[in-house]
Design an enzyme around this catalytic site. Structure first.
Site, PDB file in Angstrom:
ATOM      1  N   ASP A 142       0.596  -1.123   0.133  1.00 23.36           N
ATOM      2  CA  ASP A 142       0.014   0.075   0.125  1.00 23.36           C
ATOM      3  C   ASP A 142       0.724   1.259   0.042  1.00 23.36           C
ATOM      4  O   ASP A 142       0.571   2.288   0.734  1.00 23.36           O
ATOM      5  CB  ASP A 142      -1.004  -0.191   1.211  1.00 23.36           C
ATOM      6  N   CYS A 206     -23.426   0.998   3.727  1.00 22.65           N
ATOM      7  CA  CYS A 206     -22.409   1.973   3.693  1.00 22.65           C
ATOM      8  C   CYS A 206     -23.107   3.280   4.063  1.00 22.65           C
ATOM      9  O   CYS A 206     -24.093   3.880   3.287  1.00 22.65           O
ATOM     10  CB  CYS A 206     -22.014   2.214   2.062  1.00 22.65           C
ATOM     11  N   CYS A 222     -16.399   8.133   0.640  1.00 22.69           N
ATOM     12  CA  CYS A 222     -15.820   7.070   1.716  1.00 22.69           C
ATOM     13  C   CYS A 222     -15.511   7.648   2.794  1.00 22.69           C
ATOM     14  O   CYS A 222     -14.720   8.476   2.899  1.00 22.69           O
ATOM     15  CB  CYS A 222     -15.006   5.975   0.851  1.00 22.69           C
TER      16      CYS A 222
END
Length: 362
Positions: A142, A206, A222
């Site tokens: 990452d 969500c 998000c």
């Protein structure tokens, strides 16, 4: 030298010895993933993560990112803390209904995974080099323009869930991914099939409706992006939806049926630090920058800095105020008021919002 399949088997054994739950191998031809990446970037779904666009298609071209690369070794490492109890996802969901409690994403409560995985990936590369001789390689976790989920999917680590995260039948999604780009030709692992079926739990839960459809995420909505990657003011229309989440969001994983198979880490690195589980918003909002830096040393949280930390908590405190009775609202207002003249405009603006949207009853 062992034959290639034997070498891969050896690498998998060495990987398990280093704390990885699975090792796979992918090729470097990711051309079929390029159109999807281009479309995602063209729609602006990456928000202010400029690095996603600045590297262009090098993300899908491992041999351009690291010249000489002919295979990618992928690694999966489970991160549920060792002391995680049965029914852990239900316990985590219940914490969202305690508005004065500060919620840090499970993965970020322990040591910085970048440090843990990178060190162990390097040890794995060194072990391979001991076996095969000089090895051109580079390890990632990452931390570079790498299509991690795509490589993981192609190398048998799992399939791409509808929330875009990689899912595994034996391990759910509560794991980190890492890669070693190597100049060594290795046989590719077999990919696994999709097992999401008709389930839409992650999409339905969500809070900000950031998952627009199966495997289609608008990062700009998000909560993980907003509380970690986003550098500026959080859009006002999204603030009430953040609830008491101050660093990241696990909702889509908490409701995923496959996470009943999530595996506890064997490493102490991911055990939660004191103060990052069960702390109140008021307690964490009181941290000075010095305390913040000391308490987050070696933690992934440190990367957002003290100002964003206060920004996030101010939003959560404003949300807590909305549902608080006067006995609990008074200390929240007092704590916010103490930061009303903070030197940073980013902090002042979010504190002002939290107070203005929840005026004291006359």
């Amino acid at each position: 030298m062992p034959t290639d399949p034997d070498l891969v088997s050896s690498i998998q054994v060495w990987g398990r010895e280093l704390g990885f739950s699975h090792i796979g191998v992918a090729g470097v031809d990711l051309s079929s993933a390029e159109p999807g990446l281009q479309a995602w970037l063209a729609q602006g779904f990456h928000g202010e993560m400029g690095y996603m666009a600045s590297h262009g298609l090098r993300r899908a071209r491992p041999a351009e990112l690291v010249p000489g690369t002919v295979s990618v070794i992928t690694a999966r490492m489970d991160y549920l803390p060792r002391g995680t109890s049965e029914g852990w996802s239900g316990h985590e969901l219940a914490r969202l209904s305690r508005p004065e409690e500060a919620i840090v994403s499970v993965y970020a409560r322990g040591r910085d995974y970048h440090k843990v995985l990178r060190a162990r990936l390097q040890k794995l590369a060194d072990r391979i080099a001991e076996q095969v001789g000089p090895l051109g390689h580079r390890a990632f976790t990452d931390s570079a323009p790498v299509l991690e989920a795509e490589l993981a999917q192609r190398s048998g680590q799992g399939w791409r869930g509808k929330h875009t995260l990689v899912l595994n039948r034996e391990g759910g999604s509560m794991f980190f991914l890492g890669e070693i780009y190597v100049d060594l030709a290795l046989p590719n692992s077999e990919p696994v099939s999709d097992h999401c079926g008709a389930c839409t739990a992650c999409i339905d839960v969500c809070p900000t409706q950031a998952i627009l459809g199966p495997r289609r995420l608008d990062a700009r909505r998000c909560i993980s992006y907003l509380t970690i990657e986003h550098p500026g003011a959080i859009p006002q229309e999204l603030r009430p939806l953040i609830g008491n989440r101050i660093y990241g969001c696990d909702d889509c994983q908490l409701v995923c049926p496959w996470n009943k198979f999530a595996v506890r880490s064997a490493l102490p690195d991911f055990d939660p630090r004191e103060g990052l589980t069960g702390a109140t918003l008021i307690e964490l909002f009181a941290w000075s920058e010095e305390v913040f830096l000391r308490r987050t040393e070696g933690s992934p949280i440190r990367r957002i800095g003290h100002e964003r930390w206060l920004r996030n908590i101010a939003v959560a405190m404003g949300n807590a105020l909305r549902v608080a009775d006067e006995s609990t609202a008074a200390p929240l207002r007092s704590a916010l008021g103490a930061r009303a003249e903070h030197p940073a405009e980013l902090v002042r603006e979010h504190v002002a919002w939290a107070i203005a949207n929840n005026p004291k009853p006359s």
